[in-house]
Design a protein around this motif. Structure first.
Motif, PDB file in Angstrom:
ATOM      1  N   LEU A 225      -5.933 -67.122  24.573  1.00  0.00           N
ATOM      2  CA  LEU A 225      -6.738 -67.354  25.770  1.00  0.00           C
ATOM      3  C   LEU A 225      -8.171 -66.866  25.615  1.00  0.00           C
ATOM      4  N   GLU A 226      -8.339 -65.733  24.945  1.00  0.00           N
ATOM      5  CA  GLU A 226      -9.689 -65.164  24.792  1.00  0.00           C
ATOM      6  C   GLU A 226     -10.627 -66.084  24.010  1.00  0.00           C
ATOM      7  N   LYS A 227     -10.059 -67.007  23.220  1.00  0.00           N
ATOM      8  CA  LYS A 227     -10.866 -67.903  22.391  1.00  0.00           C
ATOM      9  C   LYS A 227     -11.137 -69.252  23.058  1.00  0.00           C
ATOM     10  N   ALA A 248       0.645 -65.721  35.748  1.00  0.00           N
ATOM     11  CA  ALA A 248      -0.657 -66.384  35.745  1.00  0.00           C
ATOM     12  C   ALA A 248      -1.774 -65.409  36.091  1.00  0.00           C
ATOM     13  N   GLU A 249      -1.518 -64.530  37.054  1.00  0.00           N
ATOM     14  CA  GLU A 249      -2.534 -63.541  37.438  1.00  0.00           C
ATOM     15  C   GLU A 249      -2.834 -62.584  36.300  1.00  0.00           C
ATOM     16  N   LEU A 250      -1.824 -62.251  35.510  1.00  0.00           N
ATOM     17  CA  LEU A 250      -2.027 -61.370  34.364  1.00  0.00           C
ATOM     18  C   LEU A 250      -2.798 -62.076  33.252  1.00  0.00           C
ATOM     19  N   ALA A 251      -2.579 -63.379  33.115  1.00  0.00           N
ATOM     20  CA  ALA A 251      -3.257 -64.147  32.068  1.00  0.00           C
ATOM     21  C   ALA A 251      -4.710 -64.445  32.415  1.00  0.00           C
ATOM     22  N   LEU A 252      -5.020 -64.561  33.695  1.00  0.00           N
ATOM     23  CA  LEU A 252      -6.345 -65.013  34.130  1.00  0.00           C
ATOM     24  C   LEU A 252      -7.502 -64.215  33.546  1.00  0.00           C
ATOM     25  N   PRO A 253      -7.475 -62.874  33.550  1.00  0.00           N
ATOM     26  CA  PRO A 253      -8.628 -62.134  33.020  1.00  0.00           C
ATOM     27  C   PRO A 253      -8.889 -62.376  31.544  1.00  0.00           C
ATOM     28  N   ARG A 254      -7.930 -62.906  30.836  1.00  0.00           N
ATOM     29  CA  ARG A 254      -8.105 -63.164  29.411  1.00  0.00           C
ATOM     30  C   ARG A 254      -8.857 -64.463  29.146  1.00  0.00           C
ATOM     31  N   LEU A 255      -8.981 -65.321  30.163  1.00  0.00           N
ATOM     32  CA  LEU A 255      -9.735 -66.570  30.017  1.00  0.00           C
ATOM     33  C   LEU A 255     -11.199 -66.305  30.346  1.00  0.00           C
ATOM     34  N   PRO A 256     -12.107 -66.441  29.378  1.00  0.00           N
ATOM     35  CA  PRO A 256     -13.520 -66.112  29.629  1.00  0.00           C
ATOM     36  C   PRO A 256     -14.135 -66.864  30.805  1.00  0.00           C
ATOM     37  N   LYS A 257     -13.740 -68.135  30.993  1.00  0.00           N
ATOM     38  CA  LYS A 257     -14.304 -68.940  32.073  1.00  0.00           C
ATOM     39  C   LYS A 257     -13.173 -69.540  32.911  1.00  0.00           C
ATOM     40  N   GLY A 258     -12.206 -68.695  33.261  1.00  0.00           N
ATOM     41  CA  GLY A 258     -11.020 -69.188  33.938  1.00  0.00           C
ATOM     42  C   GLY A 258     -10.996 -68.919  35.427  1.00  0.00           C
ATOM     43  N   GLN A 259     -10.209 -69.702  36.124  1.00  0.00           N
ATOM     44  CA  GLN A 259      -9.905 -69.455  37.527  1.00  0.00           C
ATOM     45  C   GLN A 259      -8.481 -69.900  37.792  1.00  0.00           C
ATOM     46  N   LEU A 260      -7.909 -69.406  38.874  1.00  0.00           N
ATOM     47  CA  LEU A 260      -6.518 -69.675  39.219  1.00  0.00           C
ATOM     48  C   LEU A 260      -6.437 -70.378  40.563  1.00  0.00           C
TER      49      LEU A 260
END
Length: 293
Positions: A225-227, A248-260
């Motif tokens: 996700l970080e990449k 999903a909430e735990l994964a979200l901060p790992r996405l540089p330009k992500g939203q949920l």
């Protein structure tokens, strides 16, 4: 309503790929300036997007396709059915269709492929939608049990003759129980027809081997996700099996330009089918503006 009435206005055809062979696609919106690729989950096929291709095709050049080994695409027996294979099938499809870059949306396994493609070919992805994706950590005991149940249901698609009841049980796993009325006889029979084919029976053990390995203690395929550098949307549901909202909430901060975004209608693993109007509008909002509202 028939899934083929849903597909009115779309073209169902085949594209020949150099490595992955004959690939079935559903296409709408040809000539629109931006392309959108829709990818199904493991054991699935493009009918998962029956309620989305034409509607989204009013705004984008939309292509849903059957993975190699799935649906009515080629059933190769000389590949590993790794995430890399699916990523490269997507690349070959874009190349053959002359599409330089596209928006990519994948459900379940399709989300893992979306992530793999975005990391390997970042210059070819505009925006990405991770629709109830796999490839993120499971955070609950119920999620681990859901994965075990999926592997058991999928095993019934290989090694023994599928029946209407076994396919219905597999598809009920996909939908929130309150939406099981959407599982029409036609929809179930379309999957039964595919699962009953000799070529699918030959490829199914290879396709499902990743589920078996994970249940035997193997390491699941994870999205880096970080990449993922493009704008990305985690599109989630209240009753998603395996990966709940907390995952999903735990994964979200790992996405540089992500939203949920969590669907307002109660839904399971198939929000594009369980609540197509909401799904289509959220996707259109995100692809056009980078926001969901």
């Amino acid at each position: 309503m028939s899934i083929w009435l849903d597909f009115l206005g779309a073209e169902i055809r085949y594209v020949d790929l150099p490595t992955y062979g004959r690939t079935r696609i559903a296409e709408a919106g040809h000539g629109k300036p931006e392309a959108l690729i829709l990818m199904h989950g493991i054991g699935g096929h493009l009918e998962a997007y029956a309620k989305n291709v034409v509607a989204l095709g009013e705004h984008y050049h939309v292509i849903a396709f059957d993975y190699v080994g799935h649906g009515l695409s080629a059933k190769k027996l000389d590949i590993e059915y790794s995430i890399s294979d699916y990523v490269e099938q997507l690349r070959e499809l874009l190349d053959v269709m002359g599409i330089d870059k596209a928006h990519i949306s994948g459900e379940s396994l399709g989300g893992v492929v979306t992530g793999g493609f975005a990391v390997r070919y970042p210059q070819r992805v505009m925006r990405a939608v991770f629709n109830t994706t796999g490839g993120i950590p499971i955070v609950s005991e119920q999620g681990r049990q859901d994965l075990k149940n999926l592997a058991e249901l999928s095993a019934k698609s290989s090694g023994q003759k599928p029946s209407f009841d076994s396919v219905l049980a597999r598809m009920q796993w996909l939908l929130y129980e309150g939406n099981w009325d959407l599982l029409s006889e036609e929809l179930v029979n379309s999957r039964l027809a595919i699962y009953s084919r000799e070529d699918f029976q030959a490829s199914a053990p290879l396709v499902y081997s990743r589920l078996r390995k994970v249940n035997e203690g193997g390491t699941p395929d994870m999205i880096e996700l970080e990449k993922v550098q493009c704008e990305s949307l985690l599109l989630w549901t209240s009753h998603n099996p395996i990966h709940d909202v907390a995952a999903a909430e735990l994964a979200l901060p790992r996405l540089p330009k992500g939203q949920l975004y969590v669907m307002k209608k109660l839904a399971g693993h198939w929000p594009q089918y369980e609540s197509p109007e909401e799904f289509n509008q959220v996707v259109l909002n995100f692809l056009s503006s980078g926001r969901v509202a």
